[in-house]
Design a protein around this motif. Structure first.
Motif, PDB file in Angstrom:
ATOM      1  N   LYS A 684     -17.531  -6.659 -42.580  1.00  0.00           N
ATOM      2  CA  LYS A 684     -16.828  -7.879 -42.164  1.00  0.00           C
ATOM      3  C   LYS A 684     -17.570  -8.525 -41.118  1.00  0.00           C
ATOM      4  N   GLY A 685     -18.497  -8.338 -40.449  1.00  0.00           N
ATOM      5  CA  GLY A 685     -19.411  -8.868 -39.559  1.00  0.00           C
ATOM      6  C   GLY A 685     -18.668  -8.320 -38.178  1.00  0.00           C
ATOM      7  N   LEU A 686     -18.008  -7.493 -38.137  1.00  0.00           N
ATOM      8  CA  LEU A 686     -17.226  -7.123 -36.596  1.00  0.00           C
ATOM      9  C   LEU A 686     -18.129  -6.267 -35.888  1.00  0.00           C
ATOM     10  N   GLY A 716      -8.681   1.467 -38.253  1.00  0.00           N
ATOM     11  CA  GLY A 716      -8.541   0.677 -39.761  1.00  0.00           C
ATOM     12  C   GLY A 716      -7.838  -0.406 -39.759  1.00  0.00           C
ATOM     13  N   ASN A 717      -6.473  -0.240 -39.102  1.00  0.00           N
ATOM     14  CA  ASN A 717      -5.460  -1.623 -39.150  1.00  0.00           C
ATOM     15  C   ASN A 717      -6.397  -2.723 -38.332  1.00  0.00           C
ATOM     16  N   ALA A 718      -7.123  -2.357 -37.115  1.00  0.00           N
ATOM     17  CA  ALA A 718      -7.502  -3.323 -36.328  1.00  0.00           C
ATOM     18  C   ALA A 718      -8.819  -4.092 -36.955  1.00  0.00           C
ATOM     19  N   VAL A 719      -9.477  -3.082 -37.666  1.00  0.00           N
ATOM     20  CA  VAL A 719     -10.638  -3.750 -38.478  1.00  0.00           C
ATOM     21  C   VAL A 719     -10.113  -4.409 -39.690  1.00  0.00           C
ATOM     22  N   LYS A 720      -8.926  -4.088 -40.234  1.00  0.00           N
ATOM     23  CA  LYS A 720      -8.108  -4.987 -41.362  1.00  0.00           C
ATOM     24  C   LYS A 720      -7.702  -6.046 -41.016  1.00  0.00           C
ATOM     25  N   PHE A 721      -7.102  -6.273 -39.802  1.00  0.00           N
ATOM     26  CA  PHE A 721      -6.427  -7.484 -39.516  1.00  0.00           C
ATOM     27  C   PHE A 721      -7.359  -8.179 -38.544  1.00  0.00           C
ATOM     28  N   THR A 722      -8.449  -8.120 -38.406  1.00  0.00           N
ATOM     29  CA  THR A 722      -9.404  -9.009 -37.402  1.00  0.00           C
ATOM     30  C   THR A 722     -10.427  -9.551 -38.374  1.00  0.00           C
ATOM     31  N   THR A 723     -10.564 -10.942 -38.397  1.00  0.00           N
ATOM     32  CA  THR A 723     -11.597 -11.557 -39.243  1.00  0.00           C
ATOM     33  C   THR A 723     -12.816 -11.710 -38.405  1.00  0.00           C
ATOM     34  N   CYS A 724     -12.938 -11.996 -37.353  1.00  0.00           N
ATOM     35  CA  CYS A 724     -14.167 -12.201 -36.385  1.00  0.00           C
ATOM     36  C   CYS A 724     -13.996 -11.554 -34.864  1.00  0.00           C
ATOM     37  N   ASP A 749      -8.379  -5.227 -30.342  1.00  0.00           N
ATOM     38  CA  ASP A 749      -8.823  -6.173 -31.459  1.00  0.00           C
ATOM     39  C   ASP A 749      -8.741  -7.480 -30.969  1.00  0.00           C
ATOM     40  N   THR A 750      -9.583  -8.634 -31.782  1.00  0.00           N
ATOM     41  CA  THR A 750      -9.388  -9.949 -31.456  1.00  0.00           C
ATOM     42  C   THR A 750      -8.540 -10.549 -32.721  1.00  0.00           C
ATOM     43  N   GLY A 751      -7.905  -9.730 -33.317  1.00  0.00           N
ATOM     44  CA  GLY A 751      -7.182 -10.346 -34.857  1.00  0.00           C
ATOM     45  C   GLY A 751      -6.092 -11.101 -34.566  1.00  0.00           C
ATOM     46  N   ILE A 752      -4.994 -11.154 -35.539  1.00  0.00           N
ATOM     47  CA  ILE A 752      -4.115 -12.073 -35.509  1.00  0.00           C
ATOM     48  C   ILE A 752      -2.962 -11.771 -34.638  1.00  0.00           C
TER      49      ILE A 752
END
Length: 982
Positions: A684-686, A716-724, A749-752
């Motif tokens: 995902k480029g994270l 896993g949730n952090a990676v899932k809900f973070t797009t960048c 994370d820097t997600g939603i």
């Protein structure tokens, strides 16, 4: 202080010779009054002679320090000697009885009395005071000495002269403790403190040295001890109005006591007098000369008699005057003693003449009228009383004078109650009798009796109205003496039907052994607490109660106070709870069976699907076919993830969560959890970053696998809900908060982000931020729920901080629970690869045809000879017919479950002495306890469906390695052991 007491104290030592002569006179008078006709010897009965013959040596209970009656002193040779009046009497009686008296120097006088009560070790007491208590276990002779008791006090600024002065004082008491018993019984309200001494000498010394204020001894012992010890600060304060100190001999054997009395009666009078003179310090007469004068001297003697005859009359007159003077002095002494005795009592004592004038009064009686005794004498008693009371008194006094019989009555004056007794006494002039009046103040006693009555009434009310069953029964038989209203209400029996009957007689106890069990507990523990009993009521119903009982003294006998609490309702509730618990457990087991079956039924086809995906990946496929295959694999893995989460959640909620407690490195666990997500984050480029604080401990105790699962879910949730942006895993140490130290894991994370109103609900099962989240990102919503439950099980907690649109941070605090470094498991050395020498034989027990096809594809091109069995019976026959290098066993077989087949194989191998065949269990049952069941049955390893080719082949290499542990490794066909770190 009375005139008698003052005169007694003033004379001091001048009265001592008078006391001594009076003691000898008393002893002589007693012996004369008890003497019988002298015979040649005691007239023993045949039984008495036989007893004396059978007991030639009699042990005597003795005591020291009771001069002049008995004492123990060292002899010239250092041995103990028994001395005193009692010892001399024993010496005189020994030849008359034909026995030898042996003093018991090895035990105390108190111990001797105890032995006499139990009937062993002591035959006779030569010096013992006659009391009612001692007559219960001793047979006593008539007294051979009788003396009054006196009170010995010390000259001081606050002297003690009578009983009234003893309030709050210390009295020294010595064996035989008669004074202690008398004071306790007659003066309980004086608050007298007692200091118990070993003997009379110690008691007198305690008074002289200021350790005690007074002591009580008989007159002879008092004067003798004061003289022997040389105390000049002591005085005989008063003579006590108690029965005289009657000194007797006693024995627990009636035959010996009667023999002693006969021997005492046969003792010559002159011998008795000599003993009294010796020990009571009387003047001794010079011995009469036994020489016979020569005849010529008789004439001279006769002449001397004639010459002295003239002076004899004058001498006789002089002696008479001396005797009269001595008698007058003696009367004065007796009068003083009588006044001291009267003044020592707390009762008012008056003597009035036939015209009711006061002749004599003690200090208590005078104080009742507010006058001194001297002022009251000669006054008319009725003139000092109010007219109405005086008229009544006059009638009562006249009645006593006319009838000659005593009269008792009670009256009240100034708020106090007096009990009066009037006795007629002779009038010296021959007229109407004089009257002796005794008045006792009963106010305090009546108040105490009233308080006691009120207390008893309250206790009776409590007993009668108590809501629990209360009863009093005899301890010996259990016969009811009293029961309360609750007893009759609950059992249905009326009080009259129960009292004086036992529980057995009314069939109250449902079990006959209950009373025996209760008595056994009572004997062991002293009380019974909460013993469960079953009662049979009058109406035929049964009742369960808790019994508590304690021994008490009631109704003049040993009893048991019992309290019974009805627990029938509680027992019914317990039964209902037990049934509810059993139902819940049955439902839980049913759920577990359902989940197990569901797991098996889903995993079995999934095993084929995912297994075939592995097989297809090894064939030549086009690019589009590779995408189709990847989609199929992702769908299958998602379904397996959902199934695993559901099973995991059900296991935790049912209380079946099993947590390990082993040492682990928190930093390593953090890195392992991150490594599992590296590929996903990279795709995902994270940026996946780790941060570890320098003070984090490298060792903790707990379940590292469960902790890794929590971190994997959060990351896993952090990676899932973070797009960048980035995902950061941090490990630090929480500030110390006794009593435990905690590690703080965080995933940022820097997600939603998550809205505040959703931050609590996302920890609930099957819950996400909203329905669009599930559509956009997938997932079941179980990960956070499982993570929260796992954190609770590990003793930690989970929480979050989030801002919508900016990202979220999830925190997990876990206790360190430090371990001993010695408990760390040793590092495993890499296992050497096992070689395959020639072809291996493999038996696969599987009833599913699709799974058999999958096994064939997975094992294609391997040097194996594979044989299939479809049922358990078929597998047993094949193993019995030939040897296999390994066995792959399914569990859900159509006839016998796989664990039973494994156990039977192991039993047959042991019976035949064959080596154990390695068995790999492959099952669709995913519960954690399957591993324990497989190990208990004798399996070598276990795999859970669906199978992955690499894991399956590694497991096979492992079990094949077990089948030839002694074979050298061969690198040409190496099968490596599975890596435990994966």
């Amino acid at each position: 202080m009375s005139r008698g007491g003052r005169r007694f104290a003033r004379r001091g030592s001048q009265l001592r010779p008078v006391w001594r002569i009076w003691l000898v006179w008393l002893a002589w008078l007693l012996t004369v009054s008890t003497a019988v006709a002298q015979t040649a010897g005691p007239d023993f009965t045949a039984a008495e002679r036989q007893f004396l013959a059978e007991h030639p040596v009699l042990r005597v209970g003795v005591s020291a320090g009771q001069n002049p009656f008995q004492d123990i002193v060292p002899g010239p040779d250092g041995a103990s000697r028994y001395m005193g009046l009692a010892a001399d009497y024993l010496d005189a009686l020994a030849p008359l009885l034909g026995v030898t008296f042996e003093p018991a120097f090895d035990i105390t006088y108190t111990r001797a009395l105890e032995l006499a009560q139990t009937g062993g070790g002591i035959d006779v007491f030569a010096c013992i005071t006659d009391t009612p208590a001692r007559r219960t276990f001793l047979h006593l002779t008539r007294p051979y000495s009788s003396l009054p008791y006196v009170m010995i006090a010390r000259h001081s600024d606050n002297p003690v002269w009578n009983i009234a002065d003893l309030t709050g004082k210390i009295v020294a008491v010595a064996p035989t403790f008669f004074a202690y018993e008398r004071l306790q019984a007659a003066y309980p309200d004086r608050s007298i403190r007692f200091d118990f001494k070993r003997n009379a000498r110690n008691a007198v010394a305690a008074v002289a040295e200021g350790q005690a204020d007074a002591t009580f001894l008989n007159l002879a012992a008092a004067t003798g001890i004061i003289r022997d010890l040389g105390y000049d600060n002591l005085t005989i304060a008063s003579v006590m109005p108690w029965p005289n100190n009657d000194v007797c001999m006693g024995s627990p054997f009636p035959l010996l006591a009667s023999s002693l009395q006969k021997a005492l009666d046969a003792l010559p009078q002159d011998r008795r007098t000599a003993l009294a003179e010796r020990w009571f310090d009387a003047a001794r007469q010079p011995a009469r000369s036994q020489n016979v004068w020569p005849r010529p001297l008789l004439w001279a003697g006769g002449l001397a008699v004639l010459l002295l005859a003239a002076g004899w009359g004058w001498q006789r007159r002089r002696v008479g005057m001396s005797r009269r003077k001595a008698l007058e002095n003696d009367c004065i002494g007796h009068k003083d003693m009588l006044e001291a005795v009267l003044n020592a009592t707390s009762d008012a004592v008056l003597v009035i003449d036939d015209f009711y004038r006061v002749i004599m009064v003690n200090e208590t009686g005078a104080a009742r009228f507010g006058l001194a005794a001297e002022a009251l004498r000669g006054q008319g008693l009725l003139e000092l009383i109010d007219a109405p009371v005086a008229a009544t008194r006059r009638e009562r006094y006249r009645q006593v004078q006319e009838t000659g019989r005593p009269l008792r009555f009670t009256d009240q004056r100034a708020g106090r109650v007096y009990e009066n007794a009037v006795y007629p006494i002779p009038n010296p002039t021959g007229g109407r009798p004089h009257l002796a009046i005794y008045a006792r103040d009963m106010t305090e006693q009546l108040a105490a009796d009233a308080a006691l009555g009120e207390s008893r009434e309250r206790l009776d009310t409590i007993f009668r109205l108590s809501p629990v069953i209360v009863s009093v029964a005899t301890r010996a038989e259990g016969r009811f003496l009293e029961v309360n209203e609750a007893f009759t209400a609950v059992t249905g029996y009326a009080r009259e039907e129960v009292v004086n009957r036992t529980p057995q007689e009314i069939s109250l106890f449902l079990r006959d052994t209950d009373r025996d069990n209760m008595l056994r507990i009572l004997e062991r523990d002293g009380v019974v607490r909460n013993m469960e009993l079953a009662l049979h009521l009058r109406d035929g119903q049964d009742l369960t109660v808790l019994l508590s009982c304690t021994p008490i003294e009631a109704y003049g006998q040993d009893c048991l106070l019992s309290v019974l609490v009805d627990i029938t309702g509680r027992k019914s509730m317990e039964q209902a709870l037990r049934l509810a618990k059993d139902s819940a457990e049955a439902a839980n087991q049913a759920k577990s069976r359902f989940l197990s079956t569901m797991s098996h039924e889903i995993r079995t086809p999934m095993n084929t699907i995912l297994g075939m995906v592995d097989v297809l990946r090894g064939t030549a496929l086009t690019g589009r076919q590779q995408e189709f295959l990847r989609t199929l694999e992702l769908a299958g893995e998602s379904l397996m993830t959902l199934l695993s989460d559901i099973l995991e959640l059900a296991k935790i909620e049912s209380g079946g969560l099993e947590l390990a407690k082993i040492p682990y490195d928190p930093v390593v666990v953090l890195h392992e959890a991150s490594a599992l997500l590296d590929a996903q984050a990279l795709a995902k480029g994270l940026v996946l970053r780790l941060e570890t604080a320098p003070d984090v401990p490298r060792q903790a105790c707990g379940d590292p696998a469960r902790l890794r699962q929590i971190l994997r879910n959060l990351a896993g949730n952090a990676v899932k809900f973070t797009t960048c942006g980035e995902v950061v895993l941090t490990l630090s140490r929480l500030p110390a908060s006794p009593p435990r130290e905690e590690l703080l894991f965080s995933v940022s994370d820097t997600g939603i982000g998550i809205a505040p109103d959703k931050q609590e609900t996302i920890f609930e099962p099957f819950t996400q931020v909203d329905s669009s989240t599930t559509r956009a990102y997938g997932g079941t919503g179980l990960g956070l729920t499982i993570s929260t439950l796992l954190a609770d099980g590990l003793g930690g907690r989970l929480w979050l901080e989030s801002t919508p649109g900016a990202g979220s941070t999830f925190y997990c605090a876990i206790p360190v629970n430090g371990c001993n470094p010695s408990s760390l498991p040793p590092a495993k050395a890499p296992a050497a690869p096992q070689a395959l020498a020639g072809r291996r034989s493999l038996l696969i027990v599987e009833d599913s045809e699709s799974n058999r096809l999958l096994y064939g594809d997975l094992l294609e091109n391997l040097p194996l000879t594979v044989t299939y069995a479809v049922t358990g019976e078929q597998a047993l026959e094949m193993v019995e017919a030939r040897a296999f290098d390994a066995v792959v066993m399914d569990i859900a077989l159509p006839d016998i479950d796989g664990y039973t087949v494994i156990a039977e194989i192991r039993r047959r191998e042991a019976a035949a002495g064959r080596p154990a065949t390695p068995i790999l269990v492959v099952t669709a049952y995913a519960f954690r306890e399957e591993k324990g069941r497989a190990k208990a049955a004798g399996a070598s390893a276990l795999l859970t469906k669906p199978l992955q080719k690499n894991r399956f082949l590694e497991a096979l290499r492992h079990v094949f390695g077990q089948s030839s542990p002694g074979q050298a490794p061969d690198s040409r066909a190496a099968w490596t052991t599975p890596d435990d770190s994966r």
